[in-house]
Each structure stands twice: as C-alpha cells, then as structure tokens.
Design a protein around this motif. Structure first.
Motif, PDB file in Angstrom:
ATOM      1  N   ASN A 176      -6.103  -2.657  -1.981  1.00  0.00           N
ATOM      2  CA  ASN A 176      -6.141  -2.528  -0.523  1.00  0.00           C
ATOM      3  C   ASN A 176      -7.357  -3.233   0.067  1.00  0.00           C
ATOM      4  O   ASN A 176      -7.268  -3.859   1.131  1.00  0.00           O
ATOM      5  CB  ASN A 176      -6.151  -1.050  -0.126  1.00  0.00           C
ATOM      6  CG  ASN A 176      -4.755  -0.447  -0.175  1.00  0.00           C
ATOM      7  OD1 ASN A 176      -3.774  -1.162  -0.340  1.00  0.00           O
ATOM      8  ND2 ASN A 176      -4.670   0.859  -0.039  1.00  0.00           N
ATOM      9  N   ASP A 211       5.474  -0.914   8.568  1.00  0.00           N
ATOM     10  CA  ASP A 211       4.347  -1.221   9.468  1.00  0.00           C
ATOM     11  C   ASP A 211       3.125  -0.379   9.112  1.00  0.00           C
ATOM     12  O   ASP A 211       2.012  -0.881   9.022  1.00  0.00           O
ATOM     13  CB  ASP A 211       4.739  -0.933  10.927  1.00  0.00           C
ATOM     14  CG  ASP A 211       5.287  -2.169  11.620  1.00  0.00           C
ATOM     15  OD1 ASP A 211       5.447  -3.193  10.920  1.00  0.00           O
ATOM     16  OD2 ASP A 211       5.558  -2.106  12.828  1.00  0.00           O
ATOM     17  N   SER A 212       3.381   0.920   8.899  1.00  0.00           N
ATOM     18  CA  SER A 212       2.288   1.851   8.595  1.00  0.00           C
ATOM     19  C   SER A 212       1.592   1.488   7.287  1.00  0.00           C
ATOM     20  O   SER A 212       0.370   1.607   7.170  1.00  0.00           O
ATOM     21  CB  SER A 212       2.852   3.271   8.523  1.00  0.00           C
ATOM     22  OG  SER A 212       1.904   4.140   8.011  1.00  0.00           O
ATOM     23  N   THR A 232       0.823  -1.194   0.000  1.00  0.00           N
ATOM     24  CA  THR A 232       0.000   0.000   0.000  1.00  0.00           C
ATOM     25  C   THR A 232       0.869   1.260   0.000  1.00  0.00           C
ATOM     26  O   THR A 232       2.034   1.225   0.344  1.00  0.00           O
ATOM     27  CB  THR A 232      -0.897   0.044   1.234  1.00  0.00           C
ATOM     28  OG1 THR A 232      -0.061   0.048   2.376  1.00  0.00           O
ATOM     29  CG2 THR A 232      -1.841  -1.127   1.254  1.00  0.00           C
ATOM     30  N   THR A 241     -11.193   3.833   8.153  1.00  0.00           N
ATOM     31  CA  THR A 241     -11.552   2.879   7.085  1.00  0.00           C
ATOM     32  C   THR A 241     -12.698   1.986   7.555  1.00  0.00           C
ATOM     33  O   THR A 241     -13.645   1.719   6.797  1.00  0.00           O
ATOM     34  CB  THR A 241     -10.326   2.016   6.713  1.00  0.00           C
ATOM     35  OG1 THR A 241      -9.205   2.867   6.527  1.00  0.00           O
ATOM     36  CG2 THR A 241     -10.569   1.217   5.454  1.00  0.00           C
ATOM     37  N   VAL A 268      -3.316  -7.810   6.336  1.00  0.00           N
ATOM     38  CA  VAL A 268      -2.894  -6.487   6.801  1.00  0.00           C
ATOM     39  C   VAL A 268      -2.650  -6.548   8.310  1.00  0.00           C
ATOM     40  O   VAL A 268      -3.173  -7.424   8.988  1.00  0.00           O
ATOM     41  CB  VAL A 268      -3.960  -5.398   6.508  1.00  0.00           C
ATOM     42  CG1 VAL A 268      -4.014  -5.070   5.034  1.00  0.00           C
ATOM     43  CG2 VAL A 268      -5.320  -5.813   7.005  1.00  0.00           C
ATOM     44  N   LYS A 269      -1.816  -5.615   8.779  1.00  0.00           N
ATOM     45  CA  LYS A 269      -1.535  -5.599  10.220  1.00  0.00           C
ATOM     46  C   LYS A 269      -2.655  -4.920  10.993  1.00  0.00           C
ATOM     47  O   LYS A 269      -2.815  -5.145  12.184  1.00  0.00           O
ATOM     48  CB  LYS A 269      -0.210  -4.890  10.489  1.00  0.00           C
ATOM     49  CG  LYS A 269       0.990  -5.753  10.218  1.00  0.00           C
ATOM     50  CD  LYS A 269       2.233  -5.170  10.842  1.00  0.00           C
ATOM     51  CE  LYS A 269       3.395  -6.132  10.687  1.00  0.00           C
ATOM     52  NZ  LYS A 269       4.638  -5.583  11.241  1.00  0.00           N
ATOM     53  N   GLY A 270      -3.400  -4.062  10.305  1.00  0.00           N
ATOM     54  CA  GLY A 270      -4.476  -3.364  10.987  1.00  0.00           C
ATOM     55  C   GLY A 270      -5.367  -2.605  10.024  1.00  0.00           C
ATOM     56  O   GLY A 270      -5.000  -2.381   8.881  1.00  0.00           O
ATOM     57  N   VAL A 271      -6.522  -2.215  10.530  1.00  0.00           N
ATOM     58  CA  VAL A 271      -7.454  -1.400   9.754  1.00  0.00           C
ATOM     59  C   VAL A 271      -7.709  -0.135  10.566  1.00  0.00           C
ATOM     60  O   VAL A 271      -7.995  -0.220  11.773  1.00  0.00           O
ATOM     61  CB  VAL A 271      -8.786  -2.143   9.508  1.00  0.00           C
ATOM     62  CG1 VAL A 271      -9.741  -1.280   8.692  1.00  0.00           C
ATOM     63  CG2 VAL A 271      -8.549  -3.462   8.785  1.00  0.00           C
ATOM     64  N   ARG A 272      -7.563   1.028   9.933  1.00  0.00           N
ATOM     65  CA  ARG A 272      -7.800   2.287  10.646  1.00  0.00           C
ATOM     66  C   ARG A 272      -9.280   2.420  10.999  1.00  0.00           C
ATOM     67  O   ARG A 272     -10.145   1.945  10.249  1.00  0.00           O
ATOM     68  CB  ARG A 272      -7.376   3.476   9.774  1.00  0.00           C
ATOM     69  CG  ARG A 272      -5.882   3.587   9.606  1.00  0.00           C
ATOM     70  CD  ARG A 272      -5.500   4.920   8.974  1.00  0.00           C
ATOM     71  NE  ARG A 272      -4.048   5.033   8.899  1.00  0.00           N
ATOM     72  CZ  ARG A 272      -3.324   4.590   7.875  1.00  0.00           C
ATOM     73  NH1 ARG A 272      -3.920   4.026   6.855  1.00  0.00           N
ATOM     74  NH2 ARG A 272      -2.011   4.710   7.879  1.00  0.00           N
ATOM     75  N   ILE A 299      -7.516  -6.305   2.822  1.00  0.00           N
ATOM     76  CA  ILE A 299      -8.363  -6.347   4.028  1.00  0.00           C
ATOM     77  C   ILE A 299      -9.189  -7.626   4.028  1.00  0.00           C
ATOM     78  O   ILE A 299      -9.263  -8.325   5.046  1.00  0.00           O
ATOM     79  CB  ILE A 299      -9.298  -5.107   4.090  1.00  0.00           C
ATOM     80  CG1 ILE A 299      -8.481  -3.818   4.246  1.00  0.00           C
ATOM     81  CG2 ILE A 299     -10.277  -5.240   5.261  1.00  0.00           C
ATOM     82  CD1 ILE A 299      -9.318  -2.548   4.180  1.00  0.00           C
ATOM     83  N   GLN A 306       1.104  -1.351   6.175  1.00  0.00           N
ATOM     84  CA  GLN A 306       0.287  -2.558   6.334  1.00  0.00           C
ATOM     85  C   GLN A 306      -0.969  -2.291   7.163  1.00  0.00           C
ATOM     86  O   GLN A 306      -1.681  -3.217   7.533  1.00  0.00           O
ATOM     87  CB  GLN A 306       1.133  -3.672   6.965  1.00  0.00           C
ATOM     88  CG  GLN A 306       2.151  -4.217   5.967  1.00  0.00           C
ATOM     89  CD  GLN A 306       3.078  -5.234   6.568  1.00  0.00           C
ATOM     90  OE1 GLN A 306       3.133  -5.400   7.778  1.00  0.00           O
ATOM     91  NE2 GLN A 306       3.819  -5.923   5.736  1.00  0.00           N
ATOM     92  N   ILE A 307      -1.169  -1.023   7.491  1.00  0.00           N
ATOM     93  CA  ILE A 307      -2.410  -0.636   8.172  1.00  0.00           C
ATOM     94  C   ILE A 307      -3.206   0.215   7.184  1.00  0.00           C
ATOM     95  O   ILE A 307      -2.742   1.255   6.728  1.00  0.00           O
ATOM     96  CB  ILE A 307      -2.121   0.156   9.473  1.00  0.00           C
ATOM     97  CG1 ILE A 307      -1.368  -0.732  10.456  1.00  0.00           C
ATOM     98  CG2 ILE A 307      -3.427   0.658  10.091  1.00  0.00           C
ATOM     99  CD1 ILE A 307      -0.857  -0.013  11.686  1.00  0.00           C
ATOM    100  N   ILE A 308      -4.390  -0.271   6.822  1.00  0.00           N
ATOM    101  CA  ILE A 308      -5.187   0.409   5.788  1.00  0.00           C
ATOM    102  C   ILE A 308      -6.343   1.178   6.428  1.00  0.00           C
ATOM    103  O   ILE A 308      -7.034   0.633   7.256  1.00  0.00           O
ATOM    104  CB  ILE A 308      -5.712  -0.603   4.749  1.00  0.00           C
ATOM    105  CG1 ILE A 308      -4.499  -1.265   4.058  1.00  0.00           C
ATOM    106  CG2 ILE A 308      -6.577   0.079   3.714  1.00  0.00           C
ATOM    107  CD1 ILE A 308      -4.851  -2.467   3.242  1.00  0.00           C
TER     108      ILE A 308
END
Lengths: 172, 75
Positions: B33, A167-168, A2, B49, B42-46, B37, A170-172
């Motif tokens: 993206n 890391d950032s 991303t 989002t 992914v490591k996280g979802v905001r 998801i 991989q956070i969507i």
C-alpha cells in the motif's frame, strides 16, 4: 489491490452466513433426495411391471420433466450455498458473487417458467391431449418468478456495491 | 500541459533517510500500500493515513504532496 478493514461486528455477521450455506446445502440434499425418490418411484413401477425399455425410458424422461423445476431449484440452492460460503470467508462484493446472484435469479425465473409453461405444455403434447401452449400459473410459480425478478433487480444494487468497494480499495 | 497531484513521499523519505519498509511498519500499513501511495497509483489517501505519514516523517501534508505538471512514466 488493497484490502479494506472490516468494521467491528461485521466480521462476526459474515461468519454467520456459513450457517446459511449449511442450511442451503441441507435443503439441496433434501430436495435432491425427494426428486430422486419421485423419479425412482415412477421409473421403478415400469421396471417392476416389466414393460419394454422404451416405456421405461419414457417414464424416466417424463419424471425428469415433471421434476425439472425442482432440479433447477436445486441449482439455485447450490448457487446460494456457494454465495453464502464465500461471504463467510470475507469475499463479499466480487464479480464472482455477482455472477452467482444473477445465475440464482435467472434460475428462479426459469423454474417458474418451467413449472407454469414448459411442463404443462410438453405433458399435453406427450399425452396428445393438446398441441398449443398451456399456461398453468399458480401462486407458487408466480411467487418464484417474482422472487427471481427481485433477485435480478438486486444484482444491480450489488454491482453498484462492487463499484463502490473498488473505489474504496483505491483509497489508502 | 495537464497538472495533477504529485506524491513527493520519496523525496521526504530520502530527506529523513528512512526506508519505506520502516515507514510502513511505523504507520501500520502494508509495504504494498505504501508503494501504491509513493507511485501515486491510488485514488486517494485518507486523512488518517496522511496524518500518520506526517507524524512519522515529522513534516506537513504539503511536504508530501505537490500540484504540478505530470510527466508520464516511460513505458
């Protein structure tokens, strides 16, 4: 992978680094011209006085040796030009830039070591005025070496920046 | 058995009969993206989002996420 958005204003600052890339290239060309002129003057004198080719070759090699710190510095400027150019295109925290920054730091340390140790030592051997290792650590060589170590230290900060960006991303 | 967060976005998409492409366009993220998801890669979802997903799918975060035993995908 991303692509995180660039915060407002940061994009403009990134494009400003293209100016730094141009400045680095200008300095590089100026330094290259200066080195070239110095080598040409030293070798040219031997050619004009019509000495044999071994003397001309010796003069060229000695001129190359004396200018070697500047030649290394040209490489460092090339590294910075590439780094700033890529940064202006939005490519900041990447492995390639880390490698370039590390290369620039090592280059500065080598330029200092060459200026303070290698050049005086080899010149003393060539001129047969000594056999040992000579140290001529002046302020400029010391400062250059210190800057090299500072940049090498900053590469660790940069590496942490890459880790955080990965890391950032991989956070969507 | 190890338990982990499971993304159940596919289930909600099927319930709403919505295409992933349309959802991506509705919430303003790329299909790539959204695919990450959906696959949980992914490591996280905001929160932002997640909020947009809930709004577009008219559901709650709990409808999109679960905590259960993870079955490893076939190689």
């Amino acid at each position: 992978m991303t692509q995180s958005e660039t915060p407002g204003g940061a994009e403009e600052k990134l494009t400003q680094t293209s100016g730094l890339a141009v400045a680095a290239i200008v300095l590089l060309v100026m330094l290259l011209g200066s080195v070239g002129a110095d080598i040409a003057a030293k070798v040219g004198t031997r050619i004009v006085t019509q000495e044999n080719w071994t003397d001309v070759l010796n003069a060229f090699l000695i001129a190359l040796l004396v200018n070697s710190p500047a030649l290394i510095f040209i490489g460092v400027l090339g590294d910075f030009a590439g780094l700033f150019s890529r940064t202006s295109e939005g490519e900041v925290f990447t492995r390639r830039n880390l490698k370039t920054l590390r290369s620039a730091g090592i280059g500065l340390v080598w330029a200092a070591a060459t200026s303070a140790i290698v050049v005086p030592t080899v010149l003393s051997w060539v001129q047969e005025s000594g056999r040992g290792i000579l140290w001529e650590v002046n302020d400029l060589a010391f400062g250059t070496g210190a800057m090299g170590f500072v940049i090498l230290g900053l590469t660790h900060v940069f590496a942490e920046g890459i880790r955080i960006k990965t890391d950032s991303d991989q956070i969507i | 058995m190890p338990r982990d967060i499971i993304v159940t976005l596919d289930v909600m998409l099927a319930r709403r009969k919505m295409k992933a492409k349309d959802l991506a366009a509705a919430i303003g993220i790329t299909e790539a993206n959204l695919s990450l998801i959906r696959s949980g890669k992914v490591k996280g979802v905001r929160f932002e989002t997640l909020g947009k997903l809930c709004e577009a799918l008219d559901c709650k975060p709990g409808d999109l996420l679960d905590f259960d035993v993870v079955t490893s995908p076939n190689p």
